[in-house]
Scaffold this motif. Structure first.
Motif, mmCIF file in Angstrom:
data_model
loop_
_atom_site.group_PDB
_atom_site.id
_atom_site.type_symbol
_atom_site.label_atom_id
_atom_site.label_comp_id
_atom_site.label_asym_id
_atom_site.label_seq_id
_atom_site.Cartn_x
_atom_site.Cartn_y
_atom_site.Cartn_z
ATOM 1 N N SER A 325 45.683 80.795 25.888
ATOM 2 C CA SER A 325 44.727 81.866 25.572
ATOM 3 C C SER A 325 43.344 81.502 26.110
ATOM 4 C CB SER A 325 44.677 82.122 24.064
ATOM 5 O OG SER A 325 44.341 80.940 23.362
ATOM 6 N N SER A 326 42.987 80.218 26.032
ATOM 7 C CA SER A 326 41.715 79.781 26.621
ATOM 8 C C SER A 326 41.760 79.884 28.142
ATOM 9 C CB SER A 326 41.388 78.347 26.197
ATOM 10 O OG SER A 326 42.258 77.417 26.813
ATOM 11 N N PHE A 327 42.940 79.634 28.724
ATOM 12 C CA PHE A 327 43.082 79.770 30.171
ATOM 13 C C PHE A 327 42.855 81.218 30.607
ATOM 14 C CE2 PHE A 327 45.975 81.217 33.528
ATOM 15 C CZ PHE A 327 45.442 80.539 34.608
ATOM 16 N N GLY A 328 43.413 82.184 29.848
ATOM 17 C CA GLY A 328 43.214 83.592 30.182
ATOM 18 C C GLY A 328 41.742 83.965 30.204
ATOM 19 N N ILE A 329 41.007 83.457 29.227
ATOM 20 C CA ILE A 329 39.559 83.717 29.169
ATOM 21 C C ILE A 329 38.860 83.059 30.360
ATOM 22 C CG2 ILE A 329 37.470 83.274 27.813
ATOM 23 C CD1 ILE A 329 39.266 83.410 25.303
ATOM 24 N N TRP A 330 39.255 81.826 30.662
ATOM 25 C CA TRP A 330 38.637 81.096 31.774
ATOM 26 C C TRP A 330 38.836 81.828 33.089
ATOM 27 C CZ3 TRP A 330 41.153 78.780 36.021
ATOM 28 C CH2 TRP A 330 40.356 77.971 36.827
ATOM 29 N N ILE A 331 40.062 82.228 33.370
ATOM 30 C CA ILE A 331 40.358 82.804 34.681
ATOM 31 C C ILE A 331 39.690 84.161 34.865
ATOM 32 C CG2 ILE A 331 42.512 84.009 34.050
ATOM 33 C CD1 ILE A 331 42.040 81.960 37.230
ATOM 34 N N PHE A 332 39.689 84.993 33.828
ATOM 35 C CA PHE A 332 39.125 86.332 33.953
ATOM 36 C C PHE A 332 37.607 86.288 34.108
ATOM 37 C CE2 PHE A 332 37.448 90.340 32.273
ATOM 38 C CZ PHE A 332 38.197 91.266 32.972
ATOM 39 N N TYR A 333 36.946 85.509 33.255
ATOM 40 C CA TYR A 333 35.479 85.518 33.274
ATOM 41 C C TYR A 333 34.899 84.630 34.358
ATOM 42 C CZ TYR A 333 35.488 88.407 29.149
ATOM 43 O OH TYR A 333 35.677 89.461 28.291
ATOM 44 N N THR A 334 35.670 83.691 34.873
ATOM 45 C CA THR A 334 35.200 82.932 36.033
ATOM 46 C C THR A 334 35.097 83.836 37.247
ATOM 47 O OG1 THR A 334 36.155 80.868 35.201
ATOM 48 C CG2 THR A 334 35.671 80.972 37.547
ATOM 49 N N TRP A 335 36.060 84.730 37.408
ATOM 50 C CA TRP A 335 35.988 85.696 38.496
ATOM 51 C C TRP A 335 34.803 86.640 38.324
ATOM 52 C CZ3 TRP A 335 38.333 86.196 43.112
ATOM 53 C CH2 TRP A 335 39.429 85.361 43.357
ATOM 54 N N GLN A 336 34.564 87.087 37.093
ATOM 55 C CA GLN A 336 33.423 87.968 36.865
ATOM 56 C C GLN A 336 32.104 87.243 37.166
ATOM 57 O OE1 GLN A 336 34.527 91.079 36.382
ATOM 58 N NE2 GLN A 336 36.439 89.913 36.453
ATOM 59 N N PHE A 337 32.061 85.986 36.765
ATOM 60 C CA PHE A 337 30.878 85.161 36.998
ATOM 61 C C PHE A 337 30.609 85.011 38.495
ATOM 62 C CE2 PHE A 337 29.150 80.730 37.412
ATOM 63 C CZ PHE A 337 27.906 80.963 36.841
ATOM 64 N N MET A 338 31.655 84.757 39.272
ATOM 65 C CA MET A 338 31.495 84.576 40.715
ATOM 66 C C MET A 338 31.079 85.868 41.408
ATOM 67 S SD MET A 338 34.737 82.180 41.772
ATOM 68 C CE MET A 338 34.671 80.384 41.632
ATOM 69 N N GLU A 339 31.734 86.968 41.045
ATOM 70 C CA GLU A 339 31.505 88.217 41.767
ATOM 71 C C GLU A 339 30.281 88.978 41.274
ATOM 72 O OE1 GLU A 339 35.026 90.596 41.871
ATOM 73 O OE2 GLU A 339 36.259 89.012 42.741
ATOM 74 N N GLU A 340 30.027 88.949 39.968
ATOM 75 C CA GLU A 340 28.919 89.729 39.416
ATOM 76 C C GLU A 340 27.631 88.917 39.297
ATOM 77 O OE1 GLU A 340 29.124 93.263 38.500
ATOM 78 O OE2 GLU A 340 30.692 92.764 39.951
ATOM 79 N N SER A 341 27.730 87.707 38.752
ATOM 80 C CA SER A 341 26.519 86.898 38.564
ATOM 81 C C SER A 341 26.079 86.222 39.861
ATOM 82 C CB SER A 341 26.751 85.843 37.479
ATOM 83 O OG SER A 341 27.062 86.447 36.241
ATOM 84 N N ARG A 342 27.033 85.704 40.624
ATOM 85 C CA ARG A 342 26.696 85.033 41.883
ATOM 86 C C ARG A 342 26.788 85.943 43.099
ATOM 87 N NH1 ARG A 342 29.434 78.954 41.085
ATOM 88 N NH2 ARG A 342 27.834 78.232 39.614
ATOM 89 N N LYS A 343 27.190 87.194 42.884
ATOM 90 C CA LYS A 343 27.227 88.219 43.934
ATOM 91 C C LYS A 343 28.092 87.809 45.129
ATOM 92 C CE LYS A 343 24.363 90.559 41.439
ATOM 93 N NZ LYS A 343 24.857 91.715 40.644
ATOM 94 N N GLN A 344 29.235 87.210 44.843
ATOM 95 C CA GLN A 344 30.153 86.813 45.906
ATOM 96 C C GLN A 344 31.184 87.911 46.137
ATOM 97 O OE1 GLN A 344 30.108 82.008 44.801
ATOM 98 N NE2 GLN A 344 32.003 83.165 44.789
ATOM 99 N N SER A 345 31.725 87.947 47.343
ATOM 100 C CA SER A 345 32.788 88.902 47.644
ATOM 101 C C SER A 345 34.101 88.396 47.041
ATOM 102 C CB SER A 345 32.948 89.055 49.153
ATOM 103 O OG SER A 345 33.446 87.851 49.718
ATOM 104 N N PRO A 346 35.048 89.286 46.781
ATOM 105 C CA PRO A 346 36.353 88.839 46.275
ATOM 106 C C PRO A 346 37.042 87.836 47.194
ATOM 107 C CG PRO A 346 36.124 91.207 45.995
ATOM 108 C CD PRO A 346 34.953 90.757 46.815
ATOM 109 N N LEU A 347 36.885 88.014 48.515
ATOM 110 C CA LEU A 347 37.544 87.111 49.454
ATOM 111 C C LEU A 347 36.939 85.711 49.397
ATOM 112 C CD1 LEU A 347 39.821 87.107 51.472
ATOM 113 C CD2 LEU A 347 38.188 87.757 53.265
ATOM 114 N N LEU A 348 35.612 85.622 49.290
ATOM 115 C CA LEU A 348 34.962 84.317 49.168
ATOM 116 C C LEU A 348 35.363 83.637 47.863
ATOM 117 C CD1 LEU A 348 33.003 82.114 50.030
ATOM 118 C CD2 LEU A 348 31.125 83.479 49.041
ATOM 119 N N SER A 349 35.419 84.413 46.787
ATOM 120 C CA SER A 349 35.834 83.858 45.496
ATOM 121 C C SER A 349 37.273 83.364 45.552
ATOM 122 C CB SER A 349 35.689 84.919 44.398
ATOM 123 O OG SER A 349 34.343 85.343 44.268
ATOM 124 N N SER A 350 38.124 84.096 46.265
ATOM 125 C CA SER A 350 39.517 83.665 46.426
ATOM 126 C C SER A 350 39.592 82.344 47.183
ATOM 127 C CB SER A 350 40.326 84.732 47.171
ATOM 128 O OG SER A 350 40.335 85.951 46.465
#
Length: 518
Positions: A325-350
């Motif tokens: 359950s902690s992993f689910g939170i980590w994976i979802f919000y890490t992506w949000q952090f990268m794309e929304e807070s750090r303004k990265q593209s999905p491909l760069l985050s991948s």
């Protein structure tokens, strides 16, 4: 390969006649399960066999990342930026994966694991195609397609593990095969993330789902030719009752309870917990789960035989629930952090997530070795520690910090939690379950893994919606969600530590008794 006879679990029954009938049926089942799957003779054929079965885990995690990586691209196509509505793109999938696994394992035990493995890929292919065509409809239809899409992996995972579980004897080879199965998870996530991000940015996001559908169809064909057919128990006996064997009443109440309970937690952040139907569904779902427990305690062939679960199994499943359950939170919000807070593209985050696959493979190989020399309880404690360290690193990472500092280390550490906990739990339950109930052993672990991911996202979504100032302070919402994840993984460490201590005391007591006898 030979297979020793095992005793069937005790079956509660109402009358002496039913007891005798059950005994006769169980003897028939045991005789027809005498023939265990043979390990593939050539190394090439074995590699193909294991590879096709590991593709179940690979494609399951690829399906999860398909909506997380290009989340905002998909959301924009449907005209939504609401965090609660966006989280449904991932949680709807995990909801059905976790809910239907128990039933899938039981059906595989009765009708054949190979059959439901192939059907799982065909179902997955169909709803992947429809998920892509939902671009012409709306987000509600897309959510429904994602939910139905998740039923495919629900049938794939337990039946794939059951086939592996009955093919390999307990030992180093089985440990390594199960570790490779677990290692497919991070690789599958990266694969799904890269292709969905690339197609979302450079082409059109529905192509990711259409290609997924084609790939699943080809894997179904491969499974038909690669997995050997095994004679399943005869259903010609006049006392063989399909509804009773499937545990129809338990299946219905269990599925309804799990869906309603989960739906309430994930819908709460969208419409608000003050909306009456959210907490009403939560209450009704809890009632159904209570009825499910009552039915299972009296069923002749329970879907979830509580009496057959040992204390060690309860500890293991508790660790899995907290850690994943902690992993689910980590994976979802890490992506949000990268794309929304750090303004990265999905491909760069991948691309930045790519080390997950390498780290996961190393963790799986190491775990396969450790499980042959170290108690599963110790391996589980290491796994829970990895979950906790990984989420702490990302929760405290500054927005403008370089990727190579905390974010990179978090991405390297987290797969060790995944690929140490999953094989340890699966192998322990597989070895403790009778041969004819390998589907149940696989179902329990996968149910807890996937259902915990969905529930974790629902809880985190509720926290995020309450602290992000109506979306004005998204970063605060992300961090508070991560803090919740830290609490859950910390709980996992506590449970694993108690489990490890109990195991150590038990082994010490046995050693003392043996020394006294000698």
């Amino acid at each position: 390969m030979t297979n020793a006879k095992v005793a069937m679990p005790k079956v509660p029954s109402v009358t002496q006649k039913n007891l005798e009938t059950t005994k006769i049926d169980d003897e028939v089942l045991l005789k027809q399960f005498e023939l265990q799957d043979e390990t593939p003779e050539s190394l090439v054929w074995e590699a193909t066999f294991v590879g096709v079965l590991c593709s179940a885990q690979l494609m399951t995690q690829a399906g999860l990342s398909q909506s997380i990586a290009p989340l905002h691209i998909i959301g924009n196509s449907f005209g939504t930026t609401n965090p609660g509505q966006l989280s449904w793109f991932a949680s709807a999938y995990s909801l059905t994966v976790g809910t239907f696994i128990l039933i899938a394992g039981r059906l595989g035990d009765i009708f054949g694991h190979r059959k439901f493995f192939i059907l799982g890929f065909l179902w997955y292919a169909l709803w992947s195609l429809l998920a892509g065509f939902s671009v012409y409809s709306n987000k509600i239809f897309f959510d429904c397609c994602r939910a139905f899409q998740g039923i495919g992996p629900a049938f794939l995972l337990p039946n794939a593990i059951a086939i592996l579980g009955r093919t390999y004897k307990p030992g180093k080879r089985k440990n390594m095969v199960f570790s490779l199965f677990g290692a497919s998870a991070p690789g599958g996530f990266v694969l799904g993330a890269v292709f969905s991000s690339m197609l979302g940015q450079l082409a059109w996001w529905p192509w990711a789902y259409w290609i997924m559908g084609i790939a699943c169809f080809l894997l179904a064909v491969a499974g038909y030719f690669v997995i050997p057919h095994v004679q399943m128990p005869s259903r010609d006996s006049p006392s063989f009752n399909i509804l009773e064997r499937v545990d129809f009443a338990g299946s219905v109440t269990g599925v309804i309870g799990l869906i309603l309970f989960n739906f309430a937690w994930n819908q709460g952040p969208v419409v608000g917990w003050e909306t009456p139907y959210t907490y009403a569904l939560l209450i009704v779902g809890t009632v159904f789960l209570g009825v499910f427990v009552f039915i299972e305690s009296r069923a002749a062939f329970p879907l979830l035989p509580f009496a057959a679960l040992s204390r060690d199994a309860a500890f293991v499943l508790g660790c899995i629930a907290a850690g994943w359950s902690s992993f689910g939170i980590w994976i979802f919000y890490t992506w949000q952090f990268m794309e929304e807070s750090r303004k990265q593209s999905p491909l760069l985050s991948s691309a930045q997530f790519a080390p997950v696959a390498v780290s996961g493979f190393c963790a799986a190989v190491t775990t396969g070795f450790l499980l042959s020399h170290t108690p599963a309880s110790t391996v589980m404690l290491f796994a829970m520690t990895a979950f906790t360290v990984g989420i702490i690193l990302i929760a405290t990472a500054p927005v403008h910090q370089t990727y190579w500092a905390q974010t990179f280390v978090s991405i390297i550490v987290m797969p060790w939690g995944m690929d140490m906990s999953f094989p340890a739990a699966t192998i322990m339950l597989s070895n403790s379950m009778p041969h004819e109930h390998q589907g149940l052993a696989a179902s329990l672990v996968n149910t807890v893994v996937n259902y915990s991911i969905s529930i974790g996202l629902g809880i985190a979504g509720t926290i995020e919606s309450q602290v992000n100032d109506g979306g004005a302070n998204a970063l605060k919402g992300y961090r508070c969600s991560w803090y919740m994840g830290i609490g859950l993984s910390g709980l996992g460490i506590f449970v694993a530590a108690v489990f490890a201590l109990t195991t150590f005391m038990k082994s010490k007591k046995k050693a003392s008794e043996k020394q006294y006898i000698e």
